[in-house]
Scaffold this motif. Sequence first.
Motif, PDB file in Angstrom:
ATOM      1  N   PHE A  84      39.423  70.427  53.901  1.00  0.00           N
ATOM      2  CA  PHE A  84      40.786  69.923  53.777  1.00  0.00           C
ATOM      3  C   PHE A  84      41.133  69.839  52.306  1.00  0.00           C
ATOM      4  CE2 PHE A  84      43.629  66.236  53.116  1.00  0.00           C
ATOM      5  CZ  PHE A  84      44.752  66.717  53.789  1.00  0.00           C
ATOM      6  N   GLU A  85      42.332  70.304  51.958  1.00  0.00           N
ATOM      7  CA  GLU A  85      42.779  70.334  50.568  1.00  0.00           C
ATOM      8  C   GLU A  85      44.151  69.678  50.476  1.00  0.00           C
ATOM      9  OE1 GLU A  85      43.319  73.778  47.082  1.00  0.00           O
ATOM     10  OE2 GLU A  85      42.325  74.229  49.002  1.00  0.00           O
ATOM     11  N   TYR A  86      44.313  68.837  49.446  1.00  0.00           N
ATOM     12  CA  TYR A  86      45.586  68.124  49.304  1.00  0.00           C
ATOM     13  C   TYR A  86      45.874  67.890  47.823  1.00  0.00           C
ATOM     14  CZ  TYR A  86      49.180  64.540  49.665  1.00  0.00           C
ATOM     15  OH  TYR A  86      50.349  63.840  49.542  1.00  0.00           O
ATOM     16  N   GLY A  92      56.282  70.195  44.317  1.00  0.00           N
ATOM     17  CA  GLY A  92      56.095  69.843  45.721  1.00  0.00           C
ATOM     18  C   GLY A  92      54.721  69.255  45.989  1.00  0.00           C
ATOM     19  N   ARG A  93      54.437  69.051  47.272  1.00  0.00           N
ATOM     20  CA  ARG A  93      53.129  68.534  47.718  1.00  0.00           C
ATOM     21  C   ARG A  93      52.484  69.590  48.603  1.00  0.00           C
ATOM     22  NH1 ARG A  93      51.599  64.761  44.515  1.00  0.00           N
ATOM     23  NH2 ARG A  93      50.060  64.122  46.086  1.00  0.00           N
ATOM     24  N   PHE A  94      51.181  69.783  48.401  1.00  0.00           N
ATOM     25  CA  PHE A  94      50.453  70.866  49.060  1.00  0.00           C
ATOM     26  C   PHE A  94      49.321  70.307  49.904  1.00  0.00           C
ATOM     27  CE2 PHE A  94      46.609  73.531  48.800  1.00  0.00           C
ATOM     28  CZ  PHE A  94      47.046  74.678  49.436  1.00  0.00           C
ATOM     29  N   SER A  95      49.140  70.890  51.094  1.00  0.00           N
ATOM     30  CA  SER A  95      47.980  70.550  51.929  1.00  0.00           C
ATOM     31  C   SER A  95      47.523  71.801  52.668  1.00  0.00           C
ATOM     32  CB  SER A  95      48.315  69.428  52.919  1.00  0.00           C
ATOM     33  OG  SER A  95      49.359  69.810  53.790  1.00  0.00           O
ATOM     34  N   LYS A  96      46.214  71.898  52.873  1.00  0.00           N
ATOM     35  CA  LYS A  96      45.654  73.060  53.552  1.00  0.00           C
ATOM     36  C   LYS A  96      44.456  72.626  54.389  1.00  0.00           C
ATOM     37  CE  LYS A  96      43.063  76.145  51.421  1.00  0.00           C
ATOM     38  NZ  LYS A  96      42.636  77.259  50.528  1.00  0.00           N
ATOM     39  N   SER A 118      48.456  76.408  55.747  1.00  0.00           N
ATOM     40  CA  SER A 118      48.947  75.910  54.471  1.00  0.00           C
ATOM     41  C   SER A 118      50.333  75.306  54.651  1.00  0.00           C
ATOM     42  CB  SER A 118      49.006  77.044  53.439  1.00  0.00           C
ATOM     43  OG  SER A 118      47.724  77.593  53.212  1.00  0.00           O
ATOM     44  N   HIS A 119      50.552  74.153  54.009  1.00  0.00           N
ATOM     45  CA  HIS A 119      51.812  73.413  54.148  1.00  0.00           C
ATOM     46  C   HIS A 119      52.219  72.930  52.758  1.00  0.00           C
ATOM     47  CE1 HIS A 119      54.595  70.571  56.307  1.00  0.00           C
ATOM     48  NE2 HIS A 119      54.488  69.943  55.144  1.00  0.00           N
ATOM     49  N   ILE A 120      53.402  73.338  52.303  1.00  0.00           N
ATOM     50  CA  ILE A 120      53.926  72.881  51.014  1.00  0.00           C
ATOM     51  C   ILE A 120      55.325  72.324  51.240  1.00  0.00           C
ATOM     52  CG2 ILE A 120      54.376  73.468  48.612  1.00  0.00           C
ATOM     53  CD1 ILE A 120      52.645  75.940  48.965  1.00  0.00           C
ATOM     54  N   ASP A 121      55.517  71.083  50.834  1.00  0.00           N
ATOM     55  CA  ASP A 121      56.788  70.393  51.054  1.00  0.00           C
ATOM     56  C   ASP A 121      57.451  70.121  49.701  1.00  0.00           C
ATOM     57  OD1 ASP A 121      58.907  69.017  52.027  1.00  0.00           O
ATOM     58  OD2 ASP A 121      57.754  67.337  52.851  1.00  0.00           O
ATOM     59  N   PHE A 122      58.614  70.735  49.482  1.00  0.00           N
ATOM     60  CA  PHE A 122      59.419  70.466  48.292  1.00  0.00           C
ATOM     61  C   PHE A 122      60.547  69.521  48.713  1.00  0.00           C
ATOM     62  CE2 PHE A 122      57.568  74.688  47.855  1.00  0.00           C
ATOM     63  CZ  PHE A 122      57.004  74.632  46.583  1.00  0.00           C
ATOM     64  N   LEU A 128      60.620  73.850  52.734  1.00  0.00           N
ATOM     65  CA  LEU A 128      59.307  73.724  53.364  1.00  0.00           C
ATOM     66  C   LEU A 128      58.666  75.095  53.495  1.00  0.00           C
ATOM     67  CD1 LEU A 128      57.215  71.913  54.817  1.00  0.00           C
ATOM     68  CD2 LEU A 128      58.431  72.395  56.955  1.00  0.00           C
ATOM     69  N   PHE A 129      57.413  75.185  53.061  1.00  0.00           N
ATOM     70  CA  PHE A 129      56.649  76.425  53.162  1.00  0.00           C
ATOM     71  C   PHE A 129      55.476  76.182  54.114  1.00  0.00           C
ATOM     72  CE2 PHE A 129      52.908  78.827  51.951  1.00  0.00           C
ATOM     73  CZ  PHE A 129      53.374  80.128  51.803  1.00  0.00           C
ATOM     74  N   GLN A 130      55.323  77.072  55.115  1.00  0.00           N
ATOM     75  CA  GLN A 130      54.214  76.978  56.056  1.00  0.00           C
ATOM     76  C   GLN A 130      53.649  78.373  56.309  1.00  0.00           C
ATOM     77  OE1 GLN A 130      54.700  73.808  59.354  1.00  0.00           O
ATOM     78  NE2 GLN A 130      56.783  74.578  59.027  1.00  0.00           N
ATOM     79  N   ALA A 131      52.341  78.468  56.420  1.00  0.00           N
ATOM     80  CA  ALA A 131      51.706  79.762  56.670  1.00  0.00           C
ATOM     81  C   ALA A 131      50.439  79.559  57.482  1.00  0.00           C
ATOM     82  CB  ALA A 131      51.386  80.475  55.362  1.00  0.00           C
TER      83      ALA A 131
END
Length: 214
Positions: A84-86, A92-96, A118-122, A128-131
């Motif tokens: 888990f990565e945060y 923005g804020r990033f989590s994977k 992967s989730h990045i919230d601006f 919102l970026f999701q992959a």
Amino acid sequence: IFDAFVWSLNTDRLESLFTGFNYRFESKKNWGMSFDLRPSIENIDEAFDLSDDIEIPVGDYSFMTMEIGGSTPFTKPLVLMGGFEYGSFYDGRFSKVEFNPTYNFSASLELSANYQYSHIDFQERNKLFQAHLIGLRALYMHNTKLSVAAFLQYNSLDKNFIPNIRLRYNPAEGNDLFIVYNDNLNTDRLREAPTLPKTNARTILIKYSYTFRL
């Protein structure tokens, strides 16, 4: 501890700085744990696109990322790895989240999978970026002379499916025959105009190598 930095000769200023602190632990029963802390600096002189509708604007950024990972003993038929990565990511804020199971059915057959989200919230820009990245691997060794390896991957961001299949035949020492199939298929052909082709690139490679003895 590891470090890397890039200094721009064009602007005569720091372009990026990457520092990492890591800790690894393995128990007597081969259970593994890891912890990483990565502060970094990025000075962006030219905006760039993260995706079709998200742009990283010009600016000086500093952010921190934390990653925790673990693995089960490699001596078992079933091996589980994950992490888990945060942290912050530009503005923005990033989590994977990542999960990688591997199962050895026998000395001849091994199957493994990989899932990454992967989730990045601006939040300030309401972006919102999701992959999702999904991969499957298989390795079958009929004997020391004949083996087949396959890798299948789906990327939700690029909306493509990538298969790769390789057959290797080794009739004698120093002689090898490879047959390789690669493809890059569009799973959503209507997302752009004009309509995208079924495949971006397809190759079939046949390679034979022979070692001469003098």
